[in-house]
Design a protein around this motif. Structure first.
Motif, PDB file in Angstrom:
ATOM      1  N   PRO A 193    -134.131 131.079 -62.676  1.00 44.09           N
ATOM      2  CA  PRO A 193    -134.907 131.668 -61.572  1.00 44.09           C
ATOM      3  C   PRO A 193    -135.469 130.583 -60.660  1.00 44.09           C
ATOM      4  CG  PRO A 193    -135.502 132.679 -63.664  1.00 44.09           C
ATOM      5  CD  PRO A 193    -134.612 131.520 -63.987  1.00 44.09           C
ATOM      6  N   PRO A 194    -135.414 130.777 -59.358  1.00 43.52           N
ATOM      7  CA  PRO A 194    -135.871 129.736 -58.428  1.00 43.52           C
ATOM      8  C   PRO A 194    -137.380 129.534 -58.502  1.00 43.52           C
ATOM      9  CG  PRO A 194    -135.360 131.756 -57.248  1.00 43.52           C
ATOM     10  CD  PRO A 194    -134.917 131.970 -58.661  1.00 43.52           C
ATOM     11  N   GLU A 195    -137.803 128.325 -58.194  1.00 41.15           N
ATOM     12  CA  GLU A 195    -139.230 128.001 -58.149  1.00 41.15           C
ATOM     13  C   GLU A 195    -139.695 127.977 -56.689  1.00 41.15           C
ATOM     14  OE1 GLU A 195    -140.283 124.488 -60.300  1.00 41.15           O
ATOM     15  OE2 GLU A 195    -138.756 124.832 -61.843  1.00 41.15           O
ATOM     16  N   VAL A 222    -133.054 124.672 -55.768  1.00 44.06           N
ATOM     17  CA  VAL A 222    -131.710 125.186 -55.493  1.00 44.06           C
ATOM     18  C   VAL A 222    -131.256 124.596 -54.162  1.00 44.06           C
ATOM     19  CG1 VAL A 222    -131.958 127.347 -56.769  1.00 44.06           C
ATOM     20  CG2 VAL A 222    -132.666 127.252 -54.381  1.00 44.06           C
ATOM     21  N   PRO A 223    -129.949 124.377 -53.996  1.00 45.31           N
ATOM     22  CA  PRO A 223    -129.467 123.831 -52.723  1.00 45.31           C
ATOM     23  C   PRO A 223    -129.747 124.785 -51.576  1.00 45.31           C
ATOM     24  CG  PRO A 223    -127.785 123.688 -54.431  1.00 45.31           C
ATOM     25  CD  PRO A 223    -128.870 124.545 -54.972  1.00 45.31           C
ATOM     26  N   GLU A 224    -130.109 124.245 -50.438  1.00 45.20           N
ATOM     27  CA  GLU A 224    -130.388 125.087 -49.269  1.00 45.20           C
ATOM     28  C   GLU A 224    -129.151 125.832 -48.803  1.00 45.20           C
ATOM     29  OE1 GLU A 224    -132.101 122.711 -46.238  1.00 45.20           O
ATOM     30  OE2 GLU A 224    -133.918 122.205 -47.377  1.00 45.20           O
ATOM     31  N   PHE A 225    -127.968 125.182 -48.915  1.00 45.57           N
ATOM     32  CA  PHE A 225    -126.749 125.842 -48.425  1.00 45.57           C
ATOM     33  C   PHE A 225    -126.324 126.979 -49.346  1.00 45.57           C
ATOM     34  CE2 PHE A 225    -125.448 122.181 -50.980  1.00 45.57           C
ATOM     35  CZ  PHE A 225    -124.614 122.769 -51.917  1.00 45.57           C
ATOM     36  N   SER A 226    -126.826 127.026 -50.596  1.00 40.36           N
ATOM     37  CA  SER A 226    -126.400 128.077 -51.526  1.00 40.36           C
ATOM     38  C   SER A 226    -126.917 129.449 -51.104  1.00 40.36           C
ATOM     39  CB  SER A 226    -126.873 127.771 -52.947  1.00 40.36           C
ATOM     40  OG  SER A 226    -128.290 127.812 -53.017  1.00 40.36           O
ATOM     41  N   GLN A 227    -128.030 129.465 -50.344  1.00 41.71           N
ATOM     42  CA  GLN A 227    -128.558 130.756 -49.914  1.00 41.71           C
ATOM     43  C   GLN A 227    -127.589 131.457 -48.986  1.00 41.71           C
ATOM     44  OE1 GLN A 227    -132.444 130.015 -48.322  1.00 41.71           O
ATOM     45  NE2 GLN A 227    -133.129 128.920 -50.156  1.00 41.71           N
ATOM     46  N   GLY A 228    -126.869 130.719 -48.186  1.00 37.63           N
ATOM     47  CA  GLY A 228    -125.882 131.331 -47.314  1.00 37.63           C
ATOM     48  C   GLY A 228    -124.648 131.797 -48.049  1.00 37.63           C
ATOM     49  N   TYR A 243    -130.595 119.789 -57.013  1.00 36.04           N
ATOM     50  CA  TYR A 243    -131.340 120.667 -57.904  1.00 36.04           C
ATOM     51  C   TYR A 243    -132.671 120.064 -58.354  1.00 36.04           C
ATOM     52  CZ  TYR A 243    -127.467 123.943 -58.262  1.00 36.04           C
ATOM     53  OH  TYR A 243    -126.495 124.872 -57.975  1.00 36.04           O
ATOM     54  N   THR A 244    -133.131 119.057 -57.661  1.00 36.39           N
ATOM     55  CA  THR A 244    -134.454 118.485 -57.947  1.00 36.39           C
ATOM     56  C   THR A 244    -135.249 118.388 -56.652  1.00 36.39           C
ATOM     57  OG1 THR A 244    -133.635 116.205 -57.687  1.00 36.39           O
ATOM     58  CG2 THR A 244    -133.604 117.152 -59.913  1.00 36.39           C
ATOM     59  N   HIS A 245    -136.556 118.267 -56.822  1.00 35.79           N
ATOM     60  CA  HIS A 245    -137.454 118.175 -55.668  1.00 35.79           C
ATOM     61  C   HIS A 245    -138.604 117.247 -56.048  1.00 35.79           C
ATOM     62  CE1 HIS A 245    -140.331 119.418 -52.514  1.00 35.79           C
ATOM     63  NE2 HIS A 245    -139.251 119.786 -51.837  1.00 35.79           N
ATOM     64  N   ALA A 246    -139.110 116.535 -55.077  1.00 33.81           N
ATOM     65  CA  ALA A 246    -140.159 115.547 -55.355  1.00 33.81           C
ATOM     66  C   ALA A 246    -141.428 116.195 -55.898  1.00 33.81           C
ATOM     67  CB  ALA A 246    -140.472 114.755 -54.088  1.00 33.81           C
ATOM     68  N   LYS A 247    -141.698 117.459 -55.520  1.00 31.21           N
ATOM     69  CA  LYS A 247    -142.945 118.098 -55.906  1.00 31.21           C
ATOM     70  C   LYS A 247    -142.793 119.126 -57.024  1.00 31.21           C
ATOM     71  CE  LYS A 247    -144.903 117.606 -51.254  1.00 31.21           C
ATOM     72  NZ  LYS A 247    -145.506 118.329 -50.108  1.00 31.21           N
ATOM     73  N   GLY A 248    -141.659 119.171 -57.664  1.00 31.00           N
ATOM     74  CA  GLY A 248    -141.477 120.157 -58.727  1.00 31.00           C
ATOM     75  C   GLY A 248    -140.166 119.948 -59.459  1.00 31.00           C
ATOM     76  N   CYS A 249    -139.638 121.047 -60.002  1.00 28.15           N
ATOM     77  CA  CYS A 249    -138.347 121.050 -60.702  1.00 28.15           C
ATOM     78  C   CYS A 249    -138.366 120.141 -61.931  1.00 28.15           C
ATOM     79  CB  CYS A 249    -137.215 120.628 -59.777  1.00 28.15           C
ATOM     80  SG  CYS A 249    -137.118 121.519 -58.225  1.00 28.15           S
ATOM     81  N   MET A 250    -139.469 120.149 -62.681  1.00 32.64           N
ATOM     82  CA  MET A 250    -139.571 119.283 -63.846  1.00 32.64           C
ATOM     83  C   MET A 250    -138.512 119.631 -64.886  1.00 32.64           C
ATOM     84  SD  MET A 250    -140.912 116.697 -65.137  1.00 32.64           S
ATOM     85  CE  MET A 250    -142.170 116.475 -63.871  1.00 32.64           C
TER      86      MET A 250
END
Length: 454
Positions: A275-277, A291-297, A212-219
């Motif tokens: 809400p997703p960023e 958000v996790p990539e596998f959650s979209q499926g 649930y974190t990303h190097a370029k966002g998700c502060m």
């Protein structure tokens, strides 16, 4: 066989093969059944899929809608406004019985008989209240005012759930600690369960940090995961600090482990509801992050996910309503706890041990399920408090189904679509839970002359 209509024997219509049931339990079961029925109706009203199916398969749909004055396409019976009105009727039903059952101490009083019986009449009354809400004049003013009442009641119901969770944690530790005074096996169980709880909490924290974190966002995610993880560590250190142990020798890591797991659950639930960023990648294309990539499926079949998730959620609401109305839980909400000397250690410590001889003497059969009259001497639970909790639960259901403050775009098919209001409600609930637990630890230190027992 008509006892359920005007008496207290609702379960006598059940089959004889059904297990024995106490009268107090059967009464609460019937009220819970009414609650579930109205909740299902609210979910149907918020479903665009059901509305479209009705338009397609019901013959003379427009004529029926006009005949019941529900609009040309029954638009008055769907959407958030319809849910508000139905829940208004259910809330009034339980609030009326809350006022009616105040200070009932004997099950032999006239008011107690009404509380425990007249089920068909109550069902008609509930239906009349839910239907009558559609004829309230000045609907816009009513909906705007009722929205704030619903939010207040919903928050209060969340607070009751959190108080009961803290009470559950203390009760668990106190019960097993009482057994450790006689058998070392209980010490081993305490250590094992505590290790499992903290392992789950740490694993959840690590997984949320990864997915649930990303190097370029998700502060937001980074800060909140760090803050909530720090709070779990803080309450654990406070629970085993010497000053707290001197005043509360029954305080330990088991309670803080339960709170830590629940905090991690609420954090995960809040992050899933946000809400997703989106950011631009190297190819100047928008990509979803946080958000996790596998959650979209996992969310491809929205109807299956929504149905399963809604069932689990309202099952938890119903469990909270029924457990919070027991005598022990209602006393815990007022700060009254059983003394450790009366504790009997049990693996399933939430269940009352069998062997109520007095209740067994008053078991009767009337052509159906055996009903045990366990309220011959006094009431087992507070009738008024029972109805008040269901009153708050009605408001909580109303706000939850309509996405709290994002009601205009609410649909049951989008029940788990992220909204900021749901995110912050869950996150604030997480912090309130930590504060309540800290209060039970620090209160004896702040008021040394007052006796506290948890």
């Amino acid at each position: 066989q008509l006892a359920c209509c005007c008496g207290t024997d609702a379960c006598s219509l059940c089959c004889m093969c059904c297990p024995k049931i106490k009268q107090s339990t059967s009464t609460r079961f019937m009220y819970a059944l009414y609650f579930i029925l109205v909740t299902i109706i609210c979910c149907i009203m918020m479903s665009t899929t059901v509305a479209n199916e009705m338009k397609t398969h019901i013959p003379f749909y427009k004529e029926v809608c006009k005949g019941i004055q529900a609009g040309e396409m029954c638009e008055k019976l769907v959407g958030y406004s319809a849910v508000y009105k139905v829940c208004f009727g259910m809330a009034c039903f339980f609030f009326l019985f809350f006022l009616f059952t105040i200070k009932i101490n004997s099950s032999k009083s006239c008011r107690a008989y009404i509380h425990n019986g007249f089920w068909l009449i109550k069902l008609i009354l509930l239906a009349a209240m839910c239907s009558g809400a559609f004829f309230i004049p000045d609907q816009d003013t009513f909906l705007n005012a009722w929205r704030y009442v619903g939010a207040t009641g919903g928050f209060l119901f969340i607070a009751i759930q959190l108080i009961l969770l803290v009470e559950f944690a203390h009760k668990w530790n106190k019960n097993w600690t009482a057994g450790a005074n006689h058998k070392q096996m209980w010490n081993g169980l305490l250590a094992l369960v505590t290790l499992i709880l903290y392992s789950i909490a740490v694993a959840a924290l690590v997984l949320m940090a990864l997915f649930y974190t990303h190097a370029k966002g998700c502060m937001y995610n980074k800060v909140l995961i760090g803050v909530n993880g720090g709070l779990c560590l803080f309450v654990s250190l406070v629970a085993i600090s010497p000053c707290v142990q001197n005043r509360q020798p029954h305080s330990g890591l088991l309670q803080s482990g339960v709170i830590s797991c629940y905090v991690m659950y609420l954090t995960f639930s809040a992050l899933s509801s946000k809400p997703p960023e989106t950011i631009l990648d190297e190819n100047n294309q928008n990509i979803t992050i946080c958000v996790p990539e596998f959650s979209q499926g996992l969310h491809r079949d929205e109807n299956l996910v929504t149905g399963l998730g809604t069932t689990i959620l309202f099952g938890c609401i119903l469990y909270s309503c029924l457990t919070s109305t027991t005598r022990a839980s209602s006393e815990a909400l007022r700060g009254i706890y059983a003394t450790p000397e009366t504790e009997v250690a049990r693996c399933c410590f939430c269940c009352v041990p069998d062997g109520d001889a007095d209740a067994e003497e008053h078991a009767e059969k009337r052509g159906g399920q055996t009903v045990i009259y366990d309220e011959k001497k006094a009431t087992v639970y507070s009738y008024a408090y029972f109805h008040f909790v269901f009153f708050l639960a009605s408001l909580y259901v109303m706000m939850t189904v309509t996405h709290w403050f994002h009601y205009e775009s609410a649909e049951i098919e989008k029940f788990f679509t992220g909204t900021w209001s749901t995110f912050w409600i869950k996150m604030v609930s997480c912090w309130v839970c930590v504060c309540l637990y800290l209060a039970t630890l620090i209160a004896p230190l702040c008021c040394p002359n007052r006796e506290f027992s948890v």
